[in-house]
Design a protein around this motif. Structure first.
Motif, PDB file in Angstrom:
ATOM      1  N   PRO A  48      46.268  50.098  32.379  1.00 58.79           N
ATOM      2  CA  PRO A  48      46.775  49.805  31.036  1.00 58.79           C
ATOM      3  C   PRO A  48      46.498  48.354  30.618  1.00 58.79           C
ATOM      4  N   CYS A  49      46.322  47.465  31.599  1.00 55.67           N
ATOM      5  CA  CYS A  49      46.043  46.051  31.310  1.00 55.67           C
ATOM      6  C   CYS A  49      44.591  45.838  30.914  1.00 55.67           C
ATOM      7  N   GLY A  50      43.748  46.856  31.093  1.00 57.21           N
ATOM      8  CA  GLY A  50      42.334  46.736  30.744  1.00 57.21           C
ATOM      9  C   GLY A  50      41.444  46.412  31.938  1.00 57.21           C
ATOM     10  N   GLY A  73      38.659  42.248  37.120  1.00 56.08           N
ATOM     11  CA  GLY A  73      40.085  42.030  36.891  1.00 56.08           C
ATOM     12  C   GLY A  73      40.606  40.747  37.494  1.00 56.08           C
ATOM     13  N   CYS A  74      41.896  40.677  37.547  1.00 56.24           N
ATOM     14  CA  CYS A  74      42.624  39.467  37.932  1.00 56.24           C
ATOM     15  C   CYS A  74      42.603  39.259  39.460  1.00 56.24           C
ATOM     16  N   PRO A  75      43.031  38.098  39.939  1.00 56.22           N
ATOM     17  CA  PRO A  75      43.079  37.864  41.392  1.00 56.22           C
ATOM     18  C   PRO A  75      43.936  38.891  42.128  1.00 56.22           C
ATOM     19  N   HIS A 117      51.705  45.795  39.484  1.00 56.98           N
ATOM     20  CA  HIS A 117      50.894  46.829  38.824  1.00 56.98           C
ATOM     21  C   HIS A 117      49.427  46.754  39.247  1.00 56.98           C
ATOM     22  N   CYS A 118      48.987  45.586  39.690  1.00 56.05           N
ATOM     23  CA  CYS A 118      47.591  45.442  40.134  1.00 56.05           C
ATOM     24  C   CYS A 118      47.409  46.214  41.449  1.00 56.05           C
ATOM     25  N   ALA A 119      48.381  46.075  42.344  1.00 56.70           N
ATOM     26  CA  ALA A 119      48.340  46.808  43.614  1.00 56.70           C
ATOM     27  C   ALA A 119      48.429  48.314  43.331  1.00 56.70           C
TER      28      ALA A 119
END
Ligand code: FES
Length: 146
Positions: A48-50, A73-75, A117-119
């Motif tokens: 959902p974060c893209g 994506g992010c770290p 949410h990344c995990a």
């Protein structure tokens, strides 16, 4: 100008924002990053974060012989993805599908709360990859393909 040991700014930023050393190591080493050219299954998922993750799997019998991940994506996404692939390699398909958030967090040791949410996205991407692999195997069985 300071001529001493160079300070790893990225390490420091991540550490101060709540990442454990182990999670930072995964992010910086990009262990398990990449793509398997002759993969048996390649699946991607956008959260959902893209942010997007793509997993490629090489399967031998019912075991994950090799796996790699690409992450836009992010770290937190990179660290989670790399750690998850490390956990999944060598496991049976069933064992890999059972890797949950607790197990992944044990491996990463700690990430900021807002990175859960990344995990979760990493785990969902692996589960989708395994489901699609099973789906393709069933289709092959149904059509008599080997
Ligand atoms: Fe999207 Fe981390 S912010 S996976």
């Amino acid at each position: 100008m300071d001529k001493g040991k160079p300070v790893d700014d990225v390490y420091q930023m991540l550490s101060e924002s709540g990442y454990a050393d182990k999670a930072i190591q995964y992010f910086q080493s990009k262990e398990n990053f990449g793509v398997i050219e002759d993969a048996d299954q390649v699946t991607d998922l956008t959260g959902p974060c893209g942010d997007t993750m793509k997993i490629s799997l090489k399967v031998d019998g019912d075991k994950i012989h090799d796996a790699k991940i690409q992450v836009l994506g992010c770290p937190g996404a990179v660290a989670s993805g790399c750690a998850l692939i490390g956990l999944a390699k060598g496991k049976s398909l069933q064992e890999a599908a059972a890797i949950d958030l607790d197990a992944l967090y044990r491996e990463l040791e700690k990430m900021p709360d807002q990175k859960v949410h990344c995990a979760r996205l990493a785990i969902k991407t692996l589960q989708k990859t395994l489901e699609e692999y099973h789906g393709r195997q069933s289709d092959r069985t149904a059509t008599g393909e080997k």
